[in-house]
Design a protein around this motif. Structure first.
Motif, PDB file in Angstrom:
ATOM      1  N   VAL A 143       0.838  -1.194   0.000  1.00  0.00           N
ATOM      2  CA  VAL A 143       0.000   0.000   0.000  1.00  0.00           C
ATOM      3  C   VAL A 143       0.878   1.250   0.000  1.00  0.00           C
ATOM      4  CG1 VAL A 143      -1.786   1.289   1.207  1.00  0.00           C
ATOM      5  CG2 VAL A 143      -1.806  -1.208   1.245  1.00  0.00           C
ATOM      6  N   HIS A 144       1.893   1.181   0.830  1.00  0.00           N
ATOM      7  CA  HIS A 144       2.805   2.319   0.917  1.00  0.00           C
ATOM      8  C   HIS A 144       3.498   2.551  -0.417  1.00  0.00           C
ATOM      9  CE1 HIS A 144       6.470   4.497   2.503  1.00  0.00           C
ATOM     10  NE2 HIS A 144       5.495   5.133   3.111  1.00  0.00           N
ATOM     11  N   GLU A 145       3.863   1.465  -1.033  1.00  0.00           N
ATOM     12  CA  GLU A 145       4.550   1.600  -2.315  1.00  0.00           C
ATOM     13  C   GLU A 145       3.610   2.058  -3.420  1.00  0.00           C
ATOM     14  OE1 GLU A 145       6.433  -2.163  -2.733  1.00  0.00           O
ATOM     15  OE2 GLU A 145       8.188  -1.555  -1.539  1.00  0.00           O
ATOM     16  N   TRP A 146       2.398   1.564  -3.358  1.00  0.00           N
ATOM     17  CA  TRP A 146       1.447   1.982  -4.396  1.00  0.00           C
ATOM     18  C   TRP A 146       1.220   3.487  -4.309  1.00  0.00           C
ATOM     19  CZ3 TRP A 146      -3.448   4.197  -4.636  1.00  0.00           C
ATOM     20  CH2 TRP A 146      -4.021   4.195  -5.913  1.00  0.00           C
ATOM     21  N   THR A 147       0.942   3.958  -3.125  1.00  0.00           N
ATOM     22  CA  THR A 147       0.715   5.396  -2.973  1.00  0.00           C
ATOM     23  C   THR A 147       2.001   6.163  -3.290  1.00  0.00           C
ATOM     24  OG1 THR A 147       1.157   5.171  -0.607  1.00  0.00           O
ATOM     25  CG2 THR A 147      -1.132   5.209  -1.283  1.00  0.00           C
ATOM     26  N   GLY A 148       3.118   5.544  -2.976  1.00  0.00           N
ATOM     27  CA  GLY A 148       4.390   6.203  -3.252  1.00  0.00           C
ATOM     28  C   GLY A 148       4.568   6.460  -4.744  1.00  0.00           C
ATOM     29  N   PHE A 150       2.687   7.776  -6.526  1.00  0.00           N
ATOM     30  CA  PHE A 150       2.020   9.030  -6.887  1.00  0.00           C
ATOM     31  C   PHE A 150       2.694  10.225  -6.232  1.00  0.00           C
ATOM     32  CE2 PHE A 150      -1.031   5.715  -7.557  1.00  0.00           C
ATOM     33  CZ  PHE A 150      -1.763   6.123  -8.664  1.00  0.00           C
ATOM     34  N   GLU A 151       3.786   9.945  -5.566  1.00  0.00           N
ATOM     35  CA  GLU A 151       4.423  10.996  -4.792  1.00  0.00           C
ATOM     36  C   GLU A 151       4.769  12.222  -5.613  1.00  0.00           C
ATOM     37  OE1 GLU A 151       7.494   9.408  -2.456  1.00  0.00           O
ATOM     38  OE2 GLU A 151       7.614  11.154  -1.144  1.00  0.00           O
ATOM     39  N   PHE A 164       3.343  13.380  -7.967  1.00  0.00           N
ATOM     40  CA  PHE A 164       2.160  14.122  -8.384  1.00  0.00           C
ATOM     41  C   PHE A 164       1.626  15.035  -7.295  1.00  0.00           C
ATOM     42  CE2 PHE A 164       2.339  10.538 -11.261  1.00  0.00           C
ATOM     43  CZ  PHE A 164       2.175  11.186 -12.470  1.00  0.00           C
ATOM     44  N   TRP A 165       1.855  14.653  -6.050  1.00  0.00           N
ATOM     45  CA  TRP A 165       1.358  15.566  -5.034  1.00  0.00           C
ATOM     46  C   TRP A 165       2.442  16.580  -4.651  1.00  0.00           C
ATOM     47  CZ3 TRP A 165       1.215  10.411  -2.535  1.00  0.00           C
ATOM     48  CH2 TRP A 165       2.269  10.198  -1.642  1.00  0.00           C
ATOM     49  N   PHE A 209      -0.079  21.239  -8.046  1.00  0.00           N
ATOM     50  CA  PHE A 209      -1.414  20.938  -8.526  1.00  0.00           C
ATOM     51  C   PHE A 209      -2.425  21.892  -7.902  1.00  0.00           C
ATOM     52  CE2 PHE A 209      -0.088  17.133 -10.525  1.00  0.00           C
ATOM     53  CZ  PHE A 209      -1.131  16.752 -11.338  1.00  0.00           C
ATOM     54  N   ASP A 210      -1.914  22.777  -7.084  1.00  0.00           N
ATOM     55  CA  ASP A 210      -2.816  23.635  -6.329  1.00  0.00           C
ATOM     56  C   ASP A 210      -3.708  24.476  -7.216  1.00  0.00           C
ATOM     57  OD1 ASP A 210      -1.042  23.192  -3.766  1.00  0.00           O
ATOM     58  OD2 ASP A 210       0.231  23.797  -5.431  1.00  0.00           O
ATOM     59  N   LEU A 236      -5.063  24.181 -10.383  1.00  0.00           N
ATOM     60  CA  LEU A 236      -5.216  23.268 -11.514  1.00  0.00           C
ATOM     61  C   LEU A 236      -6.150  23.855 -12.565  1.00  0.00           C
ATOM     62  CD1 LEU A 236      -3.981  20.567 -12.132  1.00  0.00           C
ATOM     63  CD2 LEU A 236      -6.087  19.485 -11.380  1.00  0.00           C
ATOM     64  N   GLN A 240      -3.132  22.701 -16.953  1.00  0.00           N
ATOM     65  CA  GLN A 240      -3.519  21.498 -17.691  1.00  0.00           C
ATOM     66  C   GLN A 240      -2.803  21.439 -19.031  1.00  0.00           C
ATOM     67  OE1 GLN A 240      -5.258  18.869 -16.839  1.00  0.00           O
ATOM     68  NE2 GLN A 240      -5.368  19.733 -14.804  1.00  0.00           N
ATOM     69  N   TRP A 254       3.265  15.834 -21.567  1.00  0.00           N
ATOM     70  CA  TRP A 254       3.616  14.408 -21.374  1.00  0.00           C
ATOM     71  C   TRP A 254       2.374  13.567 -21.216  1.00  0.00           C
ATOM     72  CZ3 TRP A 254       1.687  13.496 -16.554  1.00  0.00           C
ATOM     73  CH2 TRP A 254       1.591  14.628 -15.721  1.00  0.00           C
TER      74      TRP A 254
END
Lengths: 113, 113
Positions: B81-86, B88-89, B91-92, B96-97, B99, B104, B110
């Motif tokens: 789980v930690h790796e999956w969310t990682g 997306f790191e 991206f956060w 993105f504030d 947007l 866009q 890319w």
DNA sequence: CGATCATATGCCTATATCGGCATGCGTCAA
DNA sequence: TTGACGCATGCCGATATAGGCATATGATCG
């Protein structure tokens, strides 16, 4: 009572595999619904419904683009999840001294994905 | 169809807030069921049921200790789980504030994978 | 305007919970 | 052995959910 509404909780939103797939796909950039549905082999209504859940927890954003509606990733909501699991990191890195030797053996053989 | 069985998926198992609470408590060490139930203000059967789910996905382990049954943390399952969310790191961390369409458009550089 | 494409929704079914309560079962003490 | 304690389960009820299908809503174009 039933399970808590997925709509209000990111943990719940990502509990659904197909929604995780959608998020993963969106890392490549914005995409229209039909595109996502086709790529993931799901019906359009199904994709729309998953996207709605993701939108309601703030993991995706949408913007109109003519006839289409482009969905884009907003991964900030995943950060709490990453941090929460991170709070357990030392437990999967350290030796499990409190547990018995059986677990020690498991750790030796351990090789996840 | 209903939601996927919590029993087979760690993501689903931790989608329940009380189960996350249990895991958090177990970081302090093994604990008997009644202890956990009391500390979290839930009935014993309720605690047992949550523990069962956690056990079935491998997040906790139990061992008998006399009349009691001690539950201990096995956080290795949280690593995926930690790796999956990682994944997306970045991206956060990106901006993105704001947007809006402008951002866009920049990101479309890319867009195609 | 009318036709068509892209999405969102509503309705309906089957199912999987979560929680409560009562009870079964194993363990330890007297 | 009997009783008390600790925990797991079974059964029931209420509800949310995932999906399917059909359809409403929106936008673009001829």
């Amino acid at each position: 009572m039933a399970r808590a509404a997925t709509t209000s909780d990111v943990f719940n939103a990502i509990a659904e595999p197909q929604r995780r797939d959608i998020l993963a796909l969106l890392r490549a950039g914005e995409r229209p619904v039909t595109d996502l549905a086709q790529e993931l082999g799901m019906s359009q209504p199904r994709a729309s419904k998953h996207l709605r859940v993701l939108r309601e927890v703030g993991l995706v954003r949408d913007r109109k683009a003519g006839k289409q509606r482009l969905y884009g990733l907003d991964a900030r909501g995943l950060r709490p999840v990453h941090e929460w699991t991170g709070g357990f990191e030392r437990f999967w890195n350290e030796s499990f001294d409190r547990l018995d030797t059986y677990v020690q053996d498991l750790k030796q053989t351990w090789q996840e994905d």
